[in-house]
Scaffold this motif. Structure first.
Motif, PDB file in Angstrom:
ATOM      1  N   SER A 174      43.649  85.073 -22.486  1.00 39.81           N
ATOM      2  CA  SER A 174      43.400  86.228 -23.354  1.00 39.81           C
ATOM      3  C   SER A 174      43.107  85.786 -24.782  1.00 39.81           C
ATOM      4  N   MET A 175      43.606  84.614 -25.179  1.00 39.10           N
ATOM      5  CA  MET A 175      43.292  84.100 -26.510  1.00 39.10           C
ATOM      6  C   MET A 175      41.809  83.750 -26.611  1.00 39.10           C
ATOM      7  N   VAL A 176      41.257  83.183 -25.545  1.00 39.28           N
ATOM      8  CA  VAL A 176      39.828  82.880 -25.533  1.00 39.28           C
ATOM      9  C   VAL A 176      39.019  84.168 -25.665  1.00 39.28           C
ATOM     10  N   ILE A 177      39.447  85.203 -24.958  1.00 39.89           N
ATOM     11  CA  ILE A 177      38.762  86.495 -25.023  1.00 39.89           C
ATOM     12  C   ILE A 177      38.864  87.090 -26.420  1.00 39.89           C
ATOM     13  N   ALA A 178      40.060  87.042 -27.008  1.00 39.34           N
ATOM     14  CA  ALA A 178      40.269  87.623 -28.333  1.00 39.34           C
ATOM     15  C   ALA A 178      39.450  86.905 -29.390  1.00 39.34           C
ATOM     16  N   PHE A 179      39.452  85.570 -29.365  1.00 38.82           N
ATOM     17  CA  PHE A 179      38.688  84.804 -30.346  1.00 38.82           C
ATOM     18  C   PHE A 179      37.200  85.074 -30.205  1.00 38.82           C
ATOM     19  N   GLN A 190      38.116  92.339 -28.374  1.00 37.17           N
ATOM     20  CA  GLN A 190      39.217  92.334 -29.334  1.00 37.17           C
ATOM     21  C   GLN A 190      40.411  93.134 -28.823  1.00 37.17           C
ATOM     22  N   TYR A 191      40.149  94.262 -28.179  1.00 34.50           N
ATOM     23  CA  TYR A 191      41.233  95.118 -27.697  1.00 34.50           C
ATOM     24  C   TYR A 191      41.793  94.661 -26.358  1.00 34.50           C
ATOM     25  N   PHE A 192      41.046  93.817 -25.655  1.00 31.68           N
ATOM     26  CA  PHE A 192      41.486  93.406 -24.326  1.00 31.68           C
ATOM     27  C   PHE A 192      42.833  92.692 -24.387  1.00 31.68           C
ATOM     28  N   ALA A 193      42.961  91.734 -25.306  1.00 30.63           N
ATOM     29  CA  ALA A 193      44.187  90.934 -25.374  1.00 30.63           C
ATOM     30  C   ALA A 193      45.434  91.778 -25.641  1.00 30.63           C
ATOM     31  N   PRO A 194      45.453  92.627 -26.676  1.00 26.68           N
ATOM     32  CA  PRO A 194      46.670  93.424 -26.893  1.00 26.68           C
ATOM     33  C   PRO A 194      46.962  94.410 -25.770  1.00 26.68           C
ATOM     34  N   VAL A 195      45.904  94.987 -25.174  1.00 21.66           N
ATOM     35  CA  VAL A 195      46.122  95.930 -24.075  1.00 21.66           C
ATOM     36  C   VAL A 195      46.734  95.218 -22.874  1.00 21.66           C
ATOM     37  N   VAL A 196      46.187  94.051 -22.537  1.00 27.04           N
ATOM     38  CA  VAL A 196      46.712  93.291 -21.404  1.00 27.04           C
ATOM     39  C   VAL A 196      48.125  92.795 -21.690  1.00 27.04           C
ATOM     40  N   HIS A 197      48.352  92.363 -22.916  1.00 24.56           N
ATOM     41  CA  HIS A 197      49.681  91.891 -23.311  1.00 24.56           C
ATOM     42  C   HIS A 197      50.717  93.005 -23.160  1.00 24.56           C
ATOM     43  N   LEU A 198      50.388  94.184 -23.661  1.00 25.93           N
ATOM     44  CA  LEU A 198      51.312  95.307 -23.568  1.00 25.93           C
ATOM     45  C   LEU A 198      51.496  95.745 -22.119  1.00 25.93           C
ATOM     46  N   ILE A 226      42.905  89.566 -13.389  1.00 24.13           N
ATOM     47  CA  ILE A 226      41.904  90.312 -14.161  1.00 24.13           C
ATOM     48  C   ILE A 226      41.591  89.579 -15.460  1.00 24.13           C
ATOM     49  N   THR A 227      42.630  89.069 -16.109  1.00 25.32           N
ATOM     50  CA  THR A 227      42.437  88.329 -17.352  1.00 25.32           C
ATOM     51  C   THR A 227      41.586  87.082 -17.126  1.00 25.32           C
ATOM     52  N   LEU A 228      41.891  86.359 -16.073  1.00 27.04           N
ATOM     53  CA  LEU A 228      41.144  85.139 -15.765  1.00 27.04           C
ATOM     54  C   LEU A 228      39.685  85.456 -15.436  1.00 27.04           C
ATOM     55  N   ALA A 229      39.468  86.515 -14.661  1.00 26.29           N
ATOM     56  CA  ALA A 229      38.107  86.897 -14.289  1.00 26.29           C
ATOM     57  C   ALA A 229      37.314  87.357 -15.509  1.00 26.29           C
ATOM     58  N   TYR A 230      37.940  88.153 -16.367  1.00 27.79           N
ATOM     59  CA  TYR A 230      37.245  88.634 -17.555  1.00 27.79           C
ATOM     60  C   TYR A 230      36.959  87.499 -18.521  1.00 27.79           C
ATOM     61  N   CYS A 231      37.877  86.548 -18.618  1.00 27.47           N
ATOM     62  CA  CYS A 231      37.655  85.381 -19.473  1.00 27.47           C
ATOM     63  C   CYS A 231      36.447  84.588 -18.971  1.00 27.47           C
ATOM     64  N   SER A 232      36.329  84.445 -17.662  1.00 28.83           N
ATOM     65  CA  SER A 232      35.172  83.738 -17.097  1.00 28.83           C
ATOM     66  C   SER A 232      33.876  84.443 -17.472  1.00 28.83           C
ATOM     67  N   LYS A 233      33.907  85.772 -17.426  1.00 30.85           N
ATOM     68  CA  LYS A 233      32.729  86.551 -17.799  1.00 30.85           C
ATOM     69  C   LYS A 233      32.380  86.354 -19.270  1.00 30.85           C
ATOM     70  N   VAL A 234      33.382  86.358 -20.125  1.00 36.10           N
ATOM     71  CA  VAL A 234      33.161  86.178 -21.564  1.00 36.10           C
ATOM     72  C   VAL A 234      32.604  84.790 -21.857  1.00 36.10           C
ATOM     73  N   VAL A 235      33.183  83.771 -21.223  1.00 35.94           N
ATOM     74  CA  VAL A 235      32.715  82.401 -21.437  1.00 35.94           C
ATOM     75  C   VAL A 235      31.265  82.249 -20.979  1.00 35.94           C
ATOM     76  N   TRP A 236      30.939  82.791 -19.822  1.00 34.47           N
ATOM     77  CA  TRP A 236      29.571  82.718 -19.317  1.00 34.47           C
ATOM     78  C   TRP A 236      28.597  83.431 -20.246  1.00 34.47           C
ATOM     79  N   ARG A 237      29.018  84.567 -20.771  1.00 30.99           N
ATOM     80  CA  ARG A 237      28.166  85.322 -21.689  1.00 30.99           C
ATOM     81  C   ARG A 237      27.904  84.542 -22.966  1.00 30.99           C
TER      82      ARG A 237
END
Length: 252
Positions: A174-179, A190-198, A226-237
């Protein structure tokens, strides 16, 4: 239980992080320093938060809402710290880029930036695992184990290791996604990390119900997946966008 069991619980909680460290982080001293500093910062934040709530815990009521307040306030403080961590990183990035310009070296690549975020996120995850799992494992090296009344089917130490592994995964990626979200101005990221954390924090409240761990643990791993999958999507993008920019620059 035995020493093997205690070591096994520790490896269950931190084994994947250790593999990632050896494969990626350990190759660059700067990433190692980022990991260590991040771990220290997040561990200090957890100690400070625990000191604030220690006079009130354990709560005298059987209701779960007081624990929900603890989780909400703790997540809010840690997410504020994440923003501060991002701002410190940006200043550090500017210093490194300026130094690279002076010595005629290339600036940080997008992969370098994502690896720095990965190291920072891993530090967050490792701090969580040390605070909530590793620090509790000393009795696991003894001749017996321990079960809680609410989750009598799973040993407490195994339960702690499973939860720690899920949170290490969530915090790391989630840190990779947030950054990435802060760098690109993407509000969703930006909102993904706090939402997932909470969300993951609130899911742990299910463990307070009798037999709740049978439901809460799988749901926690769904969030981690979900976090891992979304991070993969963000990195690929980001990698695709960076490759397109390089191609366009070469054409011009």
């Amino acid at each position: 239980m035995t020493v093997a069991a205690g070591v096994g619980y520790a490896l269950l909680a931190l084994g994947p992080s250790l593999s990632l460290f050896l494969a990626v982080i350990s190759r660059k001293p700067f990433l190692v320093l980022t990991l260590l500093s991040s771990t220290l910062v997040w561990l200090m934040s957890l100690i400070a938060l625990s000191a604030v709530w220690r006079p009130f815990i354990p709560f005298k009521t059987a209701a779960s809402w007081p624990y929900a307040i603890v989780i909400i306030t703790s997540v809010a403080c840690q997410e504020a710290l994440r923003i501060l961590w991002w701002r410190l990183y940006k200043k550090m990035e500017e210093i490194l880029d300026a130094f690279a310009d002076r010595v005629s070296k290339p600036r940080l690549f997008v992969t370098d930036k994502m690896q720095i975020a990965l190291a920072g996120g891993m530090g967050h995850g490792v701090a969580h695992a040390v605070f909530f799992c590793i620090s509790l494992l000393t009795p696991a090296f003894g001749p017996a184990t321990y079960y809680t009344e609410k989750c009598s089917r799973i040993p407490f130490f195994l339960l702690s290791a499973l939860i720690a592994l899920a949170f290490v995964t969530i915090h790391t990626f989630s840190m990779v996604i947030a950054f990435s979200g802060h760098a690109d101005g993407n509000r969703t990221d930006q909102y993904f990390a706090p939402v997932v954390h909470l969300t993951s924090g609130m899911l742990t409240l299910i463990n307070l119900a009798s037999g709740g761990c049978i439901i809460g643990i799988p749901l926690l791993y769904v969030v981690a997946a979900i976090t891992l999958a979304y991070c993969s999507k963000v990195v690929w993008r980001r990698l695709s966008a960076n490759a397109n920019r390089i191609r366009q620059a070469n054409l011009h």
